[in-house]
Design a protein around this motif. Sequence first.
Motif, PDB file in Angstrom:
ATOM      1  N   GLN A  62      15.712  -3.550  74.817  1.00 55.51           N
ATOM      2  CA  GLN A  62      17.106  -3.967  74.992  1.00 55.51           C
ATOM      3  C   GLN A  62      17.282  -4.431  76.438  1.00 55.51           C
ATOM      4  O   GLN A  62      16.698  -3.851  77.360  1.00 55.51           O
ATOM      5  CB  GLN A  62      18.059  -2.800  74.704  1.00 55.51           C
ATOM      6  CG  GLN A  62      17.915  -2.225  73.300  1.00 55.51           C
ATOM      7  CD  GLN A  62      18.231  -3.248  72.227  1.00 55.51           C
ATOM      8  OE1 GLN A  62      19.261  -3.922  72.278  1.00 55.51           O
ATOM      9  NE2 GLN A  62      17.345  -3.386  71.252  1.00 55.51           N
ATOM     10  N   THR A  63      18.087  -5.447  76.642  1.00 61.24           N
ATOM     11  CA  THR A  63      18.275  -6.051  77.963  1.00 61.24           C
ATOM     12  C   THR A  63      18.663  -5.032  79.025  1.00 61.24           C
ATOM     13  O   THR A  63      18.157  -5.082  80.156  1.00 61.24           O
ATOM     14  CB  THR A  63      19.342  -7.171  77.881  1.00 61.24           C
ATOM     15  OG1 THR A  63      18.928  -8.097  76.880  1.00 61.24           O
ATOM     16  CG2 THR A  63      19.496  -7.877  79.204  1.00 61.24           C
ATOM     17  N   GLU A  64      19.498  -4.067  78.691  1.00 56.07           N
ATOM     18  CA  GLU A  64      19.972  -3.090  79.686  1.00 56.07           C
ATOM     19  C   GLU A  64      18.862  -2.143  80.168  1.00 56.07           C
ATOM     20  O   GLU A  64      19.024  -1.473  81.190  1.00 56.07           O
ATOM     21  CB  GLU A  64      21.161  -2.282  79.150  1.00 56.07           C
ATOM     22  CG  GLU A  64      20.873  -1.456  77.923  1.00 56.07           C
ATOM     23  CD  GLU A  64      21.133  -2.176  76.604  1.00 56.07           C
ATOM     24  OE1 GLU A  64      21.127  -1.491  75.579  1.00 56.07           O
ATOM     25  OE2 GLU A  64      21.325  -3.411  76.593  1.00 56.07           O
ATOM     26  N   ASN A  65      17.754  -2.087  79.469  1.00 59.67           N
ATOM     27  CA  ASN A  65      16.653  -1.208  79.872  1.00 59.67           C
ATOM     28  C   ASN A  65      15.533  -1.923  80.623  1.00 59.67           C
ATOM     29  O   ASN A  65      14.545  -1.297  80.988  1.00 59.67           O
ATOM     30  CB  ASN A  65      16.041  -0.539  78.632  1.00 59.67           C
ATOM     31  CG  ASN A  65      17.014   0.362  77.924  1.00 59.67           C
ATOM     32  OD1 ASN A  65      17.886   0.962  78.538  1.00 59.67           O
ATOM     33  ND2 ASN A  65      16.884   0.449  76.614  1.00 59.67           N
ATOM     34  N   ASP A  82      10.278  -2.585  80.001  1.00 57.44           N
ATOM     35  CA  ASP A  82      11.322  -1.827  79.305  1.00 57.44           C
ATOM     36  C   ASP A  82      11.175  -0.370  79.717  1.00 57.44           C
ATOM     37  O   ASP A  82      10.227   0.308  79.312  1.00 57.44           O
ATOM     38  CB  ASP A  82      11.163  -1.991  77.796  1.00 57.44           C
ATOM     39  CG  ASP A  82      12.162  -1.173  77.008  1.00 57.44           C
ATOM     40  OD1 ASP A  82      13.138  -0.658  77.593  1.00 57.44           O
ATOM     41  OD2 ASP A  82      11.963  -1.032  75.779  1.00 57.44           O
ATOM     42  N   SER A  84      12.682   2.266  78.834  1.00 57.66           N
ATOM     43  CA  SER A  84      12.737   3.267  77.770  1.00 57.66           C
ATOM     44  C   SER A  84      11.410   3.369  77.012  1.00 57.66           C
ATOM     45  O   SER A  84      11.198   4.324  76.275  1.00 57.66           O
ATOM     46  CB  SER A  84      13.876   2.956  76.798  1.00 57.66           C
ATOM     47  OG  SER A  84      13.619   1.750  76.117  1.00 57.66           O
ATOM     48  N   ARG A 179      11.735   0.757  90.228  1.00 57.43           N
ATOM     49  CA  ARG A 179      13.053   0.563  90.866  1.00 57.43           C
ATOM     50  C   ARG A 179      12.940   0.299  92.369  1.00 57.43           C
ATOM     51  O   ARG A 179      13.775  -0.395  92.944  1.00 57.43           O
ATOM     52  CB  ARG A 179      13.930   1.784  90.622  1.00 57.43           C
ATOM     53  CG  ARG A 179      14.414   1.888  89.201  1.00 57.43           C
ATOM     54  CD  ARG A 179      15.345   3.080  89.006  1.00 57.43           C
ATOM     55  NE  ARG A 179      15.730   3.196  87.622  1.00 57.43           N
ATOM     56  CZ  ARG A 179      15.530   4.272  86.868  1.00 57.43           C
ATOM     57  NH1 ARG A 179      14.982   5.365  87.391  1.00 57.43           N
ATOM     58  NH2 ARG A 179      15.898   4.284  85.600  1.00 57.43           N
TER      59      ARG A 179
END
Length: 190
Positions: A62-65, A82, A84, A179
């Motif tokens: 998913q884009t948010e991950n 990703d 997740s 990150r």
Amino acid sequence: MPTAVLPRSAASARWLPGARHAHWLLAALLALPLTGLAEDYDADGEQRPAAEPEVELPAFPQTENLLPFTVSATTNNQFLIDGSSLSVGSDGVTRYTLVIVSSSGARNVSYEGMKCTTGERRLYALGRADGTWARARNDRWVRITNSTLNRHHAALFSDYFCPIMVVQQTPEQLLDTLRHGGHPALRVRP
């Protein structure tokens, strides 16, 4: 006392029935170790690695991950992991979903594994446009090379997942490394 010498034909007649049985017994014994060798060793006599169990594929990304990572300043592609999907198995393999977005917007999605101890990677599955997975036909472990074509694997290996042969043990460590743009051991200190 002199021993009796039997004529050649009489000695052969007594010895041959046992020789036939010994011959078959010897052949059977020699065949046993060869059966085990065929299973555990390749044609060059190298021991084969233990078979890896079939890997469970993660949910489609998913884009948010998605977390970007830097490969090279010369590429126009965007490289993402990703978060997740990140895992480190009990076998020491880091597994992740890789998303590559070209400058024209085309997306390549793959689920892969990386062995820090051997510098190898493996493709488990490719993403389809409908958001499902297709298992890879060629899912062998291959050496990671720092070539122009697969530079993203070399970057993941040396800068994020396996810097200086350090095996990161948890998905949280891997996420933190992504990150912060690379492993802390590689950061230049002021």
